[in-house]
Motif scaffolding. Structure first.
Motif, PDB file in Angstrom:
ATOM      1  N   SER A  64     -22.240  -2.841  25.988  1.00  0.00           N
ATOM      2  CA  SER A  64     -23.179  -3.812  24.897  1.00  0.00           C
ATOM      3  C   SER A  64     -23.621  -3.162  23.702  1.00  0.00           C
ATOM      4  O   SER A  64     -23.884  -3.800  22.543  1.00  0.00           O
TER       5      SER A  64
ATOM      6  N   PRO B 270     -20.643  -7.656  13.153  1.00  0.00           N
ATOM      7  CA  PRO B 270     -19.584  -7.286  13.623  1.00  0.00           C
ATOM      8  C   PRO B 270     -17.901  -7.900  12.945  1.00  0.00           C
ATOM      9  O   PRO B 270     -18.067  -8.968  12.485  1.00  0.00           O
TER      10      PRO B 270
ATOM     11  N   GLU C 230     -16.573 -10.820  15.007  1.00  0.00           N
ATOM     12  CA  GLU C 230     -17.346 -11.768  15.422  1.00  0.00           C
ATOM     13  C   GLU C 230     -16.805 -13.376  15.543  1.00  0.00           C
ATOM     14  O   GLU C 230     -17.101 -14.249  16.146  1.00  0.00           O
TER      15      GLU C 230
ATOM     16  N   PHE D  28     -14.106 -11.952  20.931  1.00  0.00           N
ATOM     17  CA  PHE D  28     -15.135 -11.263  20.681  1.00  0.00           C
ATOM     18  C   PHE D  28     -16.259 -12.269  21.286  1.00  0.00           C
ATOM     19  O   PHE D  28     -17.438 -11.537  21.982  1.00  0.00           O
TER      20      PHE D  28
ATOM     21  N   SER E 190     -12.548  -6.827  25.503  1.00  0.00           N
ATOM     22  CA  SER E 190     -12.541  -5.659  24.176  1.00  0.00           C
ATOM     23  C   SER E 190     -11.256  -5.001  24.133  1.00  0.00           C
ATOM     24  O   SER E 190     -10.723  -4.862  22.997  1.00  0.00           O
TER      25      SER E 190
ATOM     26  N   SER F 200     -19.081 -10.719  24.457  1.00  0.00           N
ATOM     27  CA  SER F 200     -20.429 -10.734  24.159  1.00  0.00           C
ATOM     28  C   SER F 200     -20.944 -11.354  25.472  1.00  0.00           C
ATOM     29  O   SER F 200     -22.186 -10.584  25.843  1.00  0.00           O
TER      30      SER F 200
ATOM     31  N   LEU G 140     -19.389  -2.011  19.981  1.00  0.00           N
ATOM     32  CA  LEU G 140     -18.765  -3.226  19.571  1.00  0.00           C
ATOM     33  C   LEU G 140     -17.388  -2.880  19.383  1.00  0.00           C
ATOM     34  O   LEU G 140     -16.926  -2.078  18.648  1.00  0.00           O
TER      35      LEU G 140
END
Length: 672
Positions: free
Chosen positions: A528, A541, A544, A549, A612, A553, A531
């Motif tokens: 967490s 980010p 984002e 993404f 990720s 999150s 990023l």
């Protein structure tokens, strides 16, 4: 000196010929040259009673044991004296003994027709051919021999062995329940006969829990198969309740037209023949364009008898939920189900040893009702109480009745069945044994002879507590036994080893899982804070706006929160006081919550890692190759989840269930 005692008399010519014929007969029978055997029987009647040295069998014995039924019929017809049919081998078996054991109906009919008294000849084990037919489950032979008696009383004389075993004992003991049904219909008194051990046929039936649905512990897959199997309802067979006729020896016309013979082949073969007949009929209609069918219908309309049959068929079709020709399809399904049932019966053959062990452990003082209650056979308990309500007062040598035995052996279904019966409930449920123990005292004792259908000491203790509470709620009041012990004292004292095992199991499981929860929490927290793609100049980010993404999150947040909850729950279990009442409610619920959140955290962590990684290499990796790659990489981590599924579902199902599961009734599980 007198040498007369030493002089050996030379065999005469007749003796040499007799020895030569006997050797020829023996050689032909051993080599399977049955034409020569029939020829010798026809030309030399003196060989009809000739015995082979070692076994004492005649050629007729050998032909029967070889399954040469056509040859047997020829040999029996050539026998001029019935004395040849009475010849016994070294074990005292006549040819009819062999034929009855092997189920050769035509051979039995041919031999017994010569002399019906042969049905009652006993071998050296005091067994008649009539008894051997039942002992080996030969239903057709049994019915044929039964009809040949002058009276039913004659059958009672031949149906018992010297040890008291009857044909009904043998049929039930061999799991030939269709034969047992036919025997009871014809020999009702045999139900009350006992053997030398004092066991009646009902005792033997009660000792076979696997013969009943309530006594079979089936998994979910086996339950599906069990419910899909078609079982024909038992009916009284009348096919042999008529004089012997040509149906046992088909004529040439019958061989050409098998439809005239109802029993020319096994009943389940009719399905195959009807199915292939239907396929052939459809093929004719298709290839002939329907002309042959219409012509057949036209010709049939000219025949009044055919019209009448057609009308009957239409009338029957109106009362059927499906067309008549659909019956073939259903028969085919039934045939498949019967084949499945046969396979399952073979697979369940290993259970017969446990049933036999259960028979040897039967107490002579126990009635069939008490044995059925101990084994958990609810169908039998219900049937006996319906037929004879006073049987509920039966007790064994320890002064235990049906309620006490059901409670002692953890038979939930039997106990719930007895609770529904309001007649004489107080007198039956308040009964105590020789030691003053009531139903609640026995429920408080640890079941050494039975185990609940759950794995793990923690779940066993959980269900012991629930079982105790269930019996306690159904008891009017609690009393002391003759030792001055209350049920609560007995429960704590007898369950101390199980409590220790449960605490040890739950402690080690929670300790191991808490380590995994701590690792997931650490990794989730680190993820967490890192990023993928970093941040831009404004601190936002970089990726984002990408869907992956957003998945990263959310998955990271879930993994962190769920793993933290799981870690706290496992720590609360490790610091618990581990009392008996805690195993009934709080500890199983805590363990279930901790395990659920841990599995959810692991799944969320896998989603987070995959998202990720996809954000980083999406420009270099094709979509079609990404998903299989992530699946293979996550497979190793998912094994932990898969391995925890069985115990997880056990806790999930049993924690929120009010009634305990059915129990095993043998010592087998205790040895695992």
């Amino acid at each position: 000196m007198d040498f007369r005692g030493r002089i050996r008399t030379l065999p005469s010519r007749e003796d040499e010929e007799r020895i030569t014929l006997k050797k020829r007969l023996f050689k032909s029978a051993m080599e399977g040259d049955w034409k020569e055997v029939v020829n010798l029987y026809q030309k030399h009647p003196e060989v009809h009673k000739a015995k082979f040295r070692r076994s004492g069998d005649t050629a007729l014995h050998v032909a029967i044991s070889s399954g040469q039924e056509d040859v047997v019929l020829q040999l029996v017809n050539l026998v001029r004296s019935n004395e040849a049919l009475k010849v016994k081998n070294e074990r005292g078996n006549t040819p009819l003994h062999f034929a009855a054991s092997l189920g050769l109906v035509r051979a039995c009919n041919s031999i017994a027709s010569k002399d019906s008294k042969l049905i009652g000849v006993r071998n050296y084990d005091s067994e008649t051919p009539f008894f051997l037919a039942a002992l080996n489950g030969k239903l057709d032979v049994f019915l044929r021999l039964h009809y040949m008696f002058d009276s039913t009383e004659q059958g009672y004389l031949y149906c018992r062995r010297s040890d008291g075993e009857t044909v009904l004992h043998s049929a039930i003991n061999g799991d030939y329940f269709d034969l047992a049904f036919q025997i009871i219909h014809r020999y009702e008194k045999l139900v009350h006969y006992v053997n030398e051990l004092g066991f009646s046929p009902l005792h033997l039936l009660a000792s076979k829990p696997t013969a009943f649905r309530s006594g079979s512990h089936l998994g979910w897959f086996n339950r599906i198969i069990y419910n899909c199997i078609f079982v024909d309802e038992l009916t009284v067979e009348t096919i042999y309740d008529q004089p012997p006729d040509d149906s046992l020896n088909p004529s040439e016309d019958d061989r050409k037209n098998p439809s005239h013979l109802e029993k020319s082949y096994p009943e389940n073969y009719h399905t195959c023949i009807n199915f292939f007949g239907l396929v052939g009929l459809v093929s004719k209609i298709v290839f002939s364009g329907g002309k042959g069918w219409h012509q057949k219908r036209k010709n049939k309309g000219n025949d009044e008898e055919a019209d009448a049959k057609e009308e009957d068929n239409l009338r029957q079709q109106r009362h059927q939920p499906f067309p008549i020709n659909y019956a073939t399809c259903f028969d085919t399904i039934k045939l498949i189900s019967k084949a499945t049932l046969y396979i399952l019966e073979k697979a369940a053959g290993e259970k017969m040893n446990s049933d036999m062990k259960g028979i040897r452990e039967i107490d002579k003082r126990e009635t069939p009702l008490l044995v059925a209650a101990k084994k958990g056979i609810t169908e039998m308990v219900e049937a006996i109480l319906k037929h004879s309500p006073v049987a509920i007062q039966d007790m064994n040598r320890e002064n235990k009745n049906v309620v006490l035995l059901a409670v002692e052996n953890r038979q939930l279904d039997v106990y719930m069945l007895l609770l529904k019966r309001n007649s004489m409930r107080d007198s039956v449920f308040l009964k105590v044994d020789d030691e003053g123990n009531g139903a609640l005292h026995l429920a408080a004792k640890l079941g050494e002879q039975s185990r609940w259908l759950v794995a793990g000491a923690a779940l066993q203790l959980q269900w012991e507590s629930k079982w105790y509470q269930l019996v306690k709620e159904s008891m009017p009041f609690v009393r002391y036994n003759r030792r001055g012990e209350t049920p609560e004292e007995i429960f704590i004292k007898s369950h101390l080893p199980l409590i220790q095992d449960g605490v040890s199991w739950l402690y080690h499981a929670s300790d191991s899982c808490s380590v995994a929860a701590a690792l997931v929490t650490t990794v989730a927290f680190a993820s967490s804070a890192t990023l993928p793609g970093g941040v831009n100049d404004s601190g936002s980010p970089t990726l984002e706006k990408q869907p992956a993404f957003l998945a990263f999150s959310i998955a990271t947040l879930f993994a962190l929160c769920l793993s933290t909850i799981s870690l706290v729950a496992f720590l609360s279990i490790l610091t618990s006081r581990h009392k008996v009442k805690d195993f009934t409610g709080s500890l199983p619920r805590k363990f279930l919550i901790a395990l659920t959140t841990l599995l959810g955290a692991i799944f969320a962590m896998l989603v987070s890692f995959s998202s990720s990684h996809f954000l980083i290499v999406k420009d270099r990796l094709q979509i079609s190759a990404a998903y299989p790659l992530y699946t293979m990489l996550c497979l190793g981590a998912s094994l932990f989840v898969v391995f925890q599924f069985p115990i997880y579902f056990d806790f999930l199902a049993y924690t929120f269930s009010k009634l305990p599961p059915r129990s095993y009734v043998t010592d087998e599980l205790a040895q695992l």
